[in-house]
Scaffold this motif. Structure first.
Motif, PDB file in Angstrom:
ATOM      1  N   THR A  59      24.166  43.040  45.484  1.00  0.00           N
ATOM      2  CA  THR A  59      24.244  41.803  44.712  1.00  0.00           C
ATOM      3  C   THR A  59      22.908  41.439  44.065  1.00  0.00           C
ATOM      4  O   THR A  59      22.893  40.889  42.976  1.00  0.00           O
ATOM      5  N   GLY A  89      28.956  38.044  42.630  1.00  0.00           N
ATOM      6  CA  GLY A  89      29.930  38.926  42.021  1.00  0.00           C
ATOM      7  C   GLY A  89      31.326  38.359  42.174  1.00  0.00           C
ATOM      8  O   GLY A  89      31.635  37.693  43.157  1.00  0.00           O
ATOM      9  N   VAL A 134      33.736  44.132  37.771  1.00  0.00           N
ATOM     10  CA  VAL A 134      33.027  43.042  38.441  1.00  0.00           C
ATOM     11  C   VAL A 134      32.361  42.164  37.397  1.00  0.00           C
ATOM     12  O   VAL A 134      31.745  42.667  36.453  1.00  0.00           O
ATOM     13  N   TRP A 190      29.345  39.599  37.078  1.00  0.00           N
ATOM     14  CA  TRP A 190      28.121  39.236  37.789  1.00  0.00           C
ATOM     15  C   TRP A 190      27.541  37.967  37.186  1.00  0.00           C
ATOM     16  O   TRP A 190      27.383  37.877  35.977  1.00  0.00           O
TER      17      TRP A 190
END
Length: 137
Positions: A43, A48, A94, A96
């Motif tokens: 991370t 995320g 994902v 972010w």
């Protein structure tokens, strides 16, 4: 014709308007990343949100669409960064977000920004309760 929001088309956030991705990229420092099965990502101070695919965190938790990671709630319900690693089980998409930026006031104050934060907080609370429950038994 305008392209649909990546968030809305993921099925996790069908209420997101078409312009959401562009707005969130500027106010959350949002980036999208596709992970192939077996790829791992830390991370690194980011939150995320798994939009597509399945994976497993280094905590042992299974992650599916709509799962938030990289942040946690303390017993005082304060939000803190949580260094976690996601390993993709299937191809994953994902989203972010910069942890510090998500926690600051958005001067644009768009309704979907507030709703996304509210859903993230509910998800973090659910994770905290799930982790706490086995210890209480």
């Amino acid at each position: 014709m305008e392209e649909a929001s990546v968030f809305a088309s993921s099925g996790c956030f069908p209420w997101m308007p078409q312009r959401a991705d562009q707005v969130l990229q500027s106010c959350f420092d949002l980036e999208f990343e596709t992970l192939a099965p077996g790829q791992r990502r830390d991370t690194r101070g980011r939150i995320g949100c798994l939009l597509r695919g399945t994976g497993r965190l280094d905590t042992g938790e299974t992650a599916g669409p709509g799962f938030f990671f990289g942040a946690a709630r303390t017993n005082r319900l304060e939000k803190v960064a949580a260094e976690e690693t996601l390993e993709a089980g299937t191809e994953c998409l994902v989203a972010w977000f910069d942890f510090d930026v998500v926690l600051t006031v958005c001067y644009t104050a768009c309704w979907f920004h507030a709703r996304l934060i509210q859903e993230m907080e509910q998800a973090l609370d659910a994770r905290r309760r799930a982790k706490k429950a086995p210890a209480e038994q």
